[in-house]
Scaffold this motif. Structure first.
Motif, PDB file in Angstrom:
ATOM      1  N   ALA A 193      -8.369   3.032  -4.365  1.00 61.14           N
ATOM      2  CA  ALA A 193      -7.688   4.322  -4.236  1.00 61.14           C
ATOM      3  C   ALA A 193      -8.691   5.418  -4.545  1.00 61.14           C
ATOM      4  O   ALA A 193      -9.431   5.346  -5.528  1.00 61.14           O
ATOM      5  CB  ALA A 193      -6.497   4.402  -5.188  1.00 61.14           C
ATOM      6  N   GLU A 207       1.126   4.268  -2.774  1.00 56.85           N
ATOM      7  CA  GLU A 207       0.954   5.674  -2.384  1.00 56.85           C
ATOM      8  C   GLU A 207       2.144   6.520  -2.820  1.00 56.85           C
ATOM      9  O   GLU A 207       1.972   7.648  -3.283  1.00 56.85           O
ATOM     10  CB  GLU A 207       0.782   5.785  -0.869  1.00 56.85           C
ATOM     11  CG  GLU A 207      -0.567   5.382  -0.376  1.00 56.85           C
ATOM     12  CD  GLU A 207      -0.681   5.426   1.141  1.00 56.85           C
ATOM     13  OE1 GLU A 207       0.359   5.571   1.830  1.00 56.85           O
ATOM     14  OE2 GLU A 207      -1.812   5.317   1.632  1.00 56.85           O
ATOM     15  N   ASP A 210       1.866   9.602  -5.291  1.00 55.79           N
ATOM     16  CA  ASP A 210       2.272  10.924  -4.804  1.00 55.79           C
ATOM     17  C   ASP A 210       3.347  11.546  -5.677  1.00 55.79           C
ATOM     18  O   ASP A 210       3.434  12.772  -5.769  1.00 55.79           O
ATOM     19  CB  ASP A 210       2.760  10.850  -3.358  1.00 55.79           C
ATOM     20  CG  ASP A 210       1.616  10.796  -2.367  1.00 55.79           C
ATOM     21  OD1 ASP A 210       0.484  11.142  -2.747  1.00 55.79           O
ATOM     22  OD2 ASP A 210       1.857  10.398  -1.211  1.00 55.79           O
ATOM     23  N   ARG A 249       0.838  -1.203   0.000  1.00 56.31           N
ATOM     24  CA  ARG A 249       0.000   0.000   0.000  1.00 56.31           C
ATOM     25  C   ARG A 249       0.876   1.258   0.000  1.00 56.31           C
ATOM     26  O   ARG A 249       0.624   2.198  -0.749  1.00 56.31           O
ATOM     27  CB  ARG A 249      -0.927   0.003   1.203  1.00 56.31           C
ATOM     28  CG  ARG A 249      -1.797   1.251   1.263  1.00 56.31           C
ATOM     29  CD  ARG A 249      -2.645   1.315   2.513  1.00 56.31           C
ATOM     30  NE  ARG A 249      -3.615   0.246   2.531  1.00 56.31           N
ATOM     31  CZ  ARG A 249      -3.797  -0.580   3.547  1.00 56.31           C
ATOM     32  NH1 ARG A 249      -3.088  -0.462   4.637  1.00 56.31           N
ATOM     33  NH2 ARG A 249      -4.704  -1.525   3.479  1.00 56.31           N
ATOM     34  N   SER A 250       1.921   1.263   0.813  1.00 54.14           N
ATOM     35  CA  SER A 250       2.787   2.450   0.869  1.00 54.14           C
ATOM     36  C   SER A 250       3.575   2.626  -0.426  1.00 54.14           C
ATOM     37  O   SER A 250       3.841   3.764  -0.841  1.00 54.14           O
ATOM     38  CB  SER A 250       3.726   2.376   2.069  1.00 54.14           C
ATOM     39  OG  SER A 250       4.636   1.319   1.932  1.00 54.14           O
ATOM     40  N   TRP A 255      -3.968  11.355  -3.576  1.00 54.81           N
ATOM     41  CA  TRP A 255      -4.605  10.043  -3.521  1.00 54.81           C
ATOM     42  C   TRP A 255      -4.611   9.496  -2.107  1.00 54.81           C
ATOM     43  O   TRP A 255      -3.685   9.718  -1.342  1.00 54.81           O
ATOM     44  CB  TRP A 255      -3.864   9.057  -4.424  1.00 54.81           C
ATOM     45  CG  TRP A 255      -3.949   9.417  -5.861  1.00 54.81           C
ATOM     46  CD1 TRP A 255      -3.078  10.196  -6.565  1.00 54.81           C
ATOM     47  CD2 TRP A 255      -4.967   9.050  -6.772  1.00 54.81           C
ATOM     48  NE1 TRP A 255      -3.492  10.315  -7.861  1.00 54.81           N
ATOM     49  CE2 TRP A 255      -4.651   9.625  -8.018  1.00 54.81           C
ATOM     50  CE3 TRP A 255      -6.124   8.282  -6.664  1.00 54.81           C
ATOM     51  CZ2 TRP A 255      -5.448   9.450  -9.136  1.00 54.81           C
ATOM     52  CZ3 TRP A 255      -6.908   8.112  -7.783  1.00 54.81           C
ATOM     53  CH2 TRP A 255      -6.569   8.691  -8.996  1.00 54.81           C
ATOM     54  N   ILE A 256      -5.643   8.739  -1.811  1.00 53.16           N
ATOM     55  CA  ILE A 256      -5.731   7.970  -0.573  1.00 53.16           C
ATOM     56  C   ILE A 256      -5.879   6.508  -0.991  1.00 53.16           C
ATOM     57  O   ILE A 256      -6.843   6.146  -1.670  1.00 53.16           O
ATOM     58  CB  ILE A 256      -6.953   8.378   0.270  1.00 53.16           C
ATOM     59  CG1 ILE A 256      -6.886   9.848   0.638  1.00 53.16           C
ATOM     60  CG2 ILE A 256      -7.056   7.508   1.509  1.00 53.16           C
ATOM     61  CD1 ILE A 256      -8.167  10.362   1.281  1.00 53.16           C
ATOM     62  N   VAL A 257      -4.912   5.690  -0.593  1.00 49.93           N
ATOM     63  CA  VAL A 257      -4.984   4.260  -0.905  1.00 49.93           C
ATOM     64  C   VAL A 257      -5.649   3.575   0.276  1.00 49.93           C
ATOM     65  O   VAL A 257      -5.205   3.687   1.405  1.00 49.93           O
ATOM     66  CB  VAL A 257      -3.585   3.679  -1.190  1.00 49.93           C
ATOM     67  CG1 VAL A 257      -3.682   2.201  -1.493  1.00 49.93           C
ATOM     68  CG2 VAL A 257      -2.941   4.416  -2.362  1.00 49.93           C
TER      69      VAL A 257
END
Length: 154
Positions: free
Chosen positions: A80, A48, A52, A44-45, A59-61
């Motif tokens: 996302a 992101e 970014d 996930r990171s 964005w928000i995952v």
């Protein structure tokens, strides 16, 4: 007659053997289950970070999306959300073959199943831009066509 094993001795030895096998499998499976949460969070990171780079703080995952076919071994998908429009996308990280070897490629899929290549999670700088700007990459084009089928399990 001394070499003959009675049923009781046989089942005792067999029970010990089965217990050893069960313990060994438990030892092998336990670290996998323990590391599963960190694996999901690290993927996930990575997604992101790539999103970014493209659009800072855009964005928000969110939660992972299960993949129900054989591609789940080399791919992971997450919901996302675009912060500006609020629209929900799917972000997929997928092992993609490049000139530099296999790299984790990040793709965005909208609600109409249009797939867009965003970038590579572990490649940055000038080389990443050269690979990303190569619109004639057949490997990227291949995955753009396959991702809707992977997600829909067709």
């Amino acid at each position: 007659m001394k070499n003959e094993i009675t049923n009781k001795e046989f089942f005792a030895r067999y029970g010990i053997f089965v217990a050893i096998i069960v313990v060994l499998f438990g030892i092998l499976i336990y670290p996998i289950k323990i590391s599963q949460k960190s694996w999901i969070n690290n993927l996930r990171s990575n997604i992101e970070f790539v999103l970014d780079e493209r659009e800072p703080n855009g964005w928000i995952v969110e939660s992972p999306v299960p993949i129900k076919n054989s591609f789940c071994l080399s791919a992971a998908c997450y919901n996302a959300r675009n912060r500006t429009t609020g629209e929900l996308y799917k972000a997929m990280i997928l092992r993609t073959q490049t000139l530099y070897g296999p790299l984790p490629g990040v793709f965005l899929i909208d609600s109409e199943e249009n797939v867009e290549f965003v970038g590579f999670a572990s490649l940055h700088g000038r080389i990443a831009e050269q690979i990303k700007n190569n619109d004639k990459s057949e490997r990227i084009h291949f995955w753009k066509e396959k991702i809707p089928y992977i997600l829909n399990d067709k």
